[in-house]
Design an enzyme around this catalytic site. Structure first.
Site: not given
Ligand code: DCP
Ligand code: MG
Length: 397
Positions: A4, A98-99
């Site tokens: 993340d 973003d993960e």
């Protein structure tokens, strides 16, 4: 492993505007009613966080740098990060820009410790994108997600086997993945402050707040989660189907449905730059009995008429013994590009070009700008039906 990125949008902005580094940066809309998408860690020190209104953020952090999001850039960075992760595993499961999760079981032969894999991935992300990622490593997905959060910022947090319960126990219930602020408050009102409190409670207690999700959350509180990492699957087929408002009985009506769906499927194939070499027809009857029939074509195609022709042949193999409630057409055995046939047949080449022109016109002026007559026919049919109904309704009144 769960990866993340730290303060993702804000970090990208600070990377691309060096003068903003070390300063409070808030990414969000410009309007009065906009909210912050995220805030740099410098801004978080002022109490600014994502989903806070921009006006509140300005109150808390008057000297903050407020910038509008550049989604195109974030998407590109996201692709880069996913590509880097794929150096470390066969498959990843992205859950946000973003993960992403990846299954790293069995990587022990390449790296001596779990920490070494985590450090390697963080270093590669930093080197290639200039951004900082937090990494969580644990026996399952849920714990890995908790772990990446626990190490932030610039985290590398490992929850080893056997430590699951102990690591979770002191955390507040709102940290439990899937527990929103409202549920968290209700859990607190019931006397559950920490995840440890939930671990020790009988499920019947939890059911009062969590309903039929009580068992699931109780398991999560105990650190138990058996969901596998589900890799992004590539598109294996492109299909279109619809359930009729009223069952249809006429072959002609069924054939029109086939034509409409073939049109949609062909358009989607062209849009994705693919062709299909197999066609499947699906018919669901009023009784919900469902039949599918498939055939392979001599060449891959992305022309509606080829798909329609195949689907009509397939229709002949289905005895129409009752009303039909659903018709679906699917193209599969997909290949990149346009299929070879067009190279050898002038008329096919012309049809392919015509389809591309229609696509372009629809793209620019909307789907109604130019289309096959059968769509108009379908619209008229639907209107007819509606007017029949409006004739009936005053009588019923
Ligand atoms: N995002 C958003 N609206 C939200 C939450 C997030 O638009 N309510 C966007 C902006 C974030 C990105 O998604 O940068 C990633 O979300 P995260 O929850 O991972 O938050 P950050 O990456 O910004 O910060 P953290 O370091 O806490 O992960
Ligand atoms: Mg993040």
């Amino acid at each position: 492993m769960h990866v993340d990125m730290d303060a993702f949008y804000a970090s990208v902005e600070q990377r691309d505007h060096p003068e903003w580094r070390g300063k409070p940066v808030i990414v969000g809309g410009k309007g009065k009613r906009s909210v912050a998408a995220t805030a740099s860690y410098e801004a978080r020190a002022y109490g600014v966080h994502s989903a806070m209104s921009i006006s509140e953020a300005k109150r808390r952090c008057p000297d903050g740098i407020f910038v509008e999001p550049r989604f195109g850039v974030y998407h590109a960075v996201s692709d880069e990060i996913h590509a880097i992760m794929l150096h470390y595993a066969d498959a990843i499961e992205p859950i946000a820009l973003d993960e992403a999760f990846m299954d790293i079981s069995g990587m022990g032969s390449q790296y001596r410790t779990l920490g070494a894999i985590g450090r390697a991935i963080k270093a590669e992300i930093r080197e290639k994108t200039g951004l900082v990622a937090s990494v969580g490593i644990a026996p399952n997905k849920f714990l890995a997600k908790m772990a990446s959060d626990m190490g932030k910022p610039d985290g590398l947090f490992i929850i080893p086997y056997g430590r699951e319960r102990a690591v979770l126990a002191p955390l507040p219930v709102r940290k439990l993945w899937g527990v929103g602020p409202v549920t968290a408050r209700r859990l607190q009102q019931m006397g559950f402050e920490t995840i440890g409190d939930m671990q020790n409670a009988p499920v019947s207690q939890l059911r009062k707040v969590l309903g039929n999700q009580a068992v699931l959350f109780h398991q999560l509180a105990l650190g138990i989660d058996s969901r596998p990492v589900e890799a992004e699957r590539e598109v294996k087929s492109i299909g279109d189907e619809s359930t009729m408002e009223e069952d249809i009985f006429d072959r002609e009506d069924i054939e029109r449905q086939i034509a409409l769906h073939s049109d949609v499927v062909a358009r989607r194939l062209r849009k994705k730059g693919l062709s299909g070499q197999a066609v499947t027809l699906k018919i669901r009857f009023a009784s919900f009995r469902t039949l599918t029939r498939s055939m392979t074509l001599s060449e891959p195609t992305r022309l509606a008429e080829d798909i329609e022709k195949a689907a009509r042949i397939l229709l002949q193999r289905i005895p129409l013994s009752e009303g039909v409630r659903l018709v679906g057409v699917t193209a599969s055995r997909l290949v990149e590009g346009e299929g070879m046939m067009n190279l050898f047949s002038e008329s096919r080449d012309r049809k392919g070009k015509a389809a591309a022109v229609v696509d372009a016109l629809q793209e620019q002026f909307g789907e109604r700008a130019i289309r096959r007559g059968l769509w108009v026919e379908q619209e008229l049919k639907e209107k007819e039906k509606k007017s029949e109904k409006t004739v009936i309704s005053p009588i019923m009144k």
